[in-house]
Design a protein around this motif. Structure first.
Motif, PDB file in Angstrom:
ATOM      1  N   GLN A 201      -3.348  24.199  18.530  1.00  0.00           N
ATOM      2  CA  GLN A 201      -4.566  25.006  18.499  1.00  0.00           C
ATOM      3  C   GLN A 201      -4.539  25.948  17.304  1.00  0.00           C
ATOM      4  O   GLN A 201      -3.520  26.598  17.041  1.00  0.00           O
ATOM      5  CB  GLN A 201      -4.690  25.809  19.793  1.00  0.00           C
ATOM      6  CG  GLN A 201      -5.988  26.576  19.933  1.00  0.00           C
ATOM      7  CD  GLN A 201      -6.272  26.954  21.373  1.00  0.00           C
ATOM      8  OE1 GLN A 201      -7.219  26.473  21.971  1.00  0.00           O
ATOM      9  NE2 GLN A 201      -5.447  27.797  21.946  1.00  0.00           N
ATOM     10  N   ARG A 237      -8.679  37.009  20.849  1.00  0.00           N
ATOM     11  CA  ARG A 237      -8.258  35.616  20.987  1.00  0.00           C
ATOM     12  C   ARG A 237      -6.735  35.506  20.967  1.00  0.00           C
ATOM     13  O   ARG A 237      -6.142  34.742  21.731  1.00  0.00           O
ATOM     14  CB  ARG A 237      -8.847  34.765  19.849  1.00  0.00           C
ATOM     15  CG  ARG A 237     -10.359  34.666  19.829  1.00  0.00           C
ATOM     16  CD  ARG A 237     -10.884  33.737  20.911  1.00  0.00           C
ATOM     17  NE  ARG A 237     -12.311  33.514  20.745  1.00  0.00           N
ATOM     18  CZ  ARG A 237     -13.269  34.298  21.218  1.00  0.00           C
ATOM     19  NH1 ARG A 237     -12.925  35.388  21.915  1.00  0.00           N
ATOM     20  NH2 ARG A 237     -14.543  34.027  21.028  1.00  0.00           N
ATOM     21  N   TYR A 241      -4.865  33.893  24.118  1.00  0.00           N
ATOM     22  CA  TYR A 241      -4.150  32.624  23.964  1.00  0.00           C
ATOM     23  C   TYR A 241      -2.752  32.835  23.390  1.00  0.00           C
ATOM     24  O   TYR A 241      -2.260  32.037  22.606  1.00  0.00           O
ATOM     25  CB  TYR A 241      -4.945  31.695  23.034  1.00  0.00           C
ATOM     26  CG  TYR A 241      -6.286  31.290  23.595  1.00  0.00           C
ATOM     27  CD1 TYR A 241      -6.417  30.178  24.434  1.00  0.00           C
ATOM     28  CD2 TYR A 241      -7.445  32.005  23.284  1.00  0.00           C
ATOM     29  CE1 TYR A 241      -7.651  29.796  24.936  1.00  0.00           C
ATOM     30  CE2 TYR A 241      -8.677  31.632  23.788  1.00  0.00           C
ATOM     31  CZ  TYR A 241      -8.766  30.534  24.622  1.00  0.00           C
ATOM     32  OH  TYR A 241     -10.001  30.175  25.129  1.00  0.00           O
ATOM     33  N   ASP A 244      -0.134  30.142  22.233  1.00  0.00           N
ATOM     34  CA  ASP A 244      -0.787  28.824  22.158  1.00  0.00           C
ATOM     35  C   ASP A 244      -1.640  28.686  20.894  1.00  0.00           C
ATOM     36  O   ASP A 244      -2.512  27.839  20.831  1.00  0.00           O
ATOM     37  CB  ASP A 244      -1.659  28.607  23.399  1.00  0.00           C
ATOM     38  CG  ASP A 244      -2.109  27.151  23.522  1.00  0.00           C
ATOM     39  OD1 ASP A 244      -1.366  26.256  23.059  1.00  0.00           O
ATOM     40  OD2 ASP A 244      -3.213  26.913  24.068  1.00  0.00           O
TER      41      ASP A 244
END
Length: 247
Positions: A201, A237, A241, A244
């Protein structure tokens, strides 16, 4: 000679019946046709085409970089691009063939009783002519499609054939403006369908929506993509996350 005349009430009933048939025909046409391009729509696939039996060439085609067309030229530009692609396909198929707008910028093409050689030739011609087509009102827009195609046998369901064609279409997206076909010599169940590998990602941070769209379009086939339009969203973000985000 004596001419027998139809009673007036019968004429009225006849006119009413014709009017009703005309209304129903128009309703069915609207029900199963895409308002923008005039081709068949997803409802037509679900209600009719999905139950098609017999052998056929089945192709899924997707416009390359369609999100960029919309972001750069506006939704009207995207609409004209879709119409242009649909018109090219219609010029190259038979009346017995069916062109279906399957999704936003994705089309399904069903060509009954076609040889593998003719199927390959027709898809390559469509791909080439779409790339060469002028988009009315948008001289600087150049469109292309990625295509996946399979030969459906009488024993295979349409749903399975569409799924196989769709996977091939996504593989052709790696190069764009390409036609990728299944080997017709291989039975459908033996066609090697590699599972998608786990993708890393990435986070794109840019205050320009167009820049984010361009980068996202470039990266999304190989990575899972997140976006943020400013530093605050970026930090959110990264927190959401955590662990990740590879880049």
């Amino acid at each position: 000679e004596t001419v027998e005349r139809m009673p007036a009430e019968s004429l009225v009933e006849s006119d009413d019946s014709e009017h009703l048939v005309s209304q129903l025909t128009g309703y069915n046409s609207k029900l199963y046709h895409d308002a923008l391009t005039g081709v068949y729509n997803r409802r037509y696939y679900e209600d009719i085409a999905r139950s098609t039996v017999g052998d056929a060439g089945v192709a899924v085609m997707d416009l390359d970089d369609f999100k960029i067309y919309n972001d750069t030229y506006g939704h009207h530009g995207g609409d004209v691009a879709l119409e242009t692609a649909a018109n090219v396909v219609r010029r190259n198929i038979r009346q017995s063939d069916a062109l279906i707008r399957f999704g936003g910028d994705e089309f399904l093409l069903v060509l009954p009783h076609i040889t593998p050689e003719m199927f390959k030739s027709k898809l390559e011609t469509i791909c080439r002519e779409i790339y060469a087509a002028a988009v009315p009102g948008f001289a600087h827009m150049h469109i292309s499609v990625s295509v996946g195609g399979v030969i459906k046998t009488a024993e295979e369901t349409m749903e399975n054939a569409v799924r196989r064609a769709d996977l091939l279409m996504y593989r052709s997206k790696g190069q764009k403006n390409q036609v990728m076909l299944a080997d017709p010599a291989l039975p459908p169940q033996e066609m090697p369908l590699a599972e998608e590998p786990a993708r890393q990602q990435v986070l794109i941070v840019d205050d320009s929506a167009i820049n984010r769209a361009i980068l996202s379009e470039i990266l999304r086939r190989d990575f899972r993509v997140l976006e943020a339009e400013n530093g605050e969203q970026c930090l959110d973000r990264l927190h959401e996350y955590a662990g990740d985000i590879a880049l």
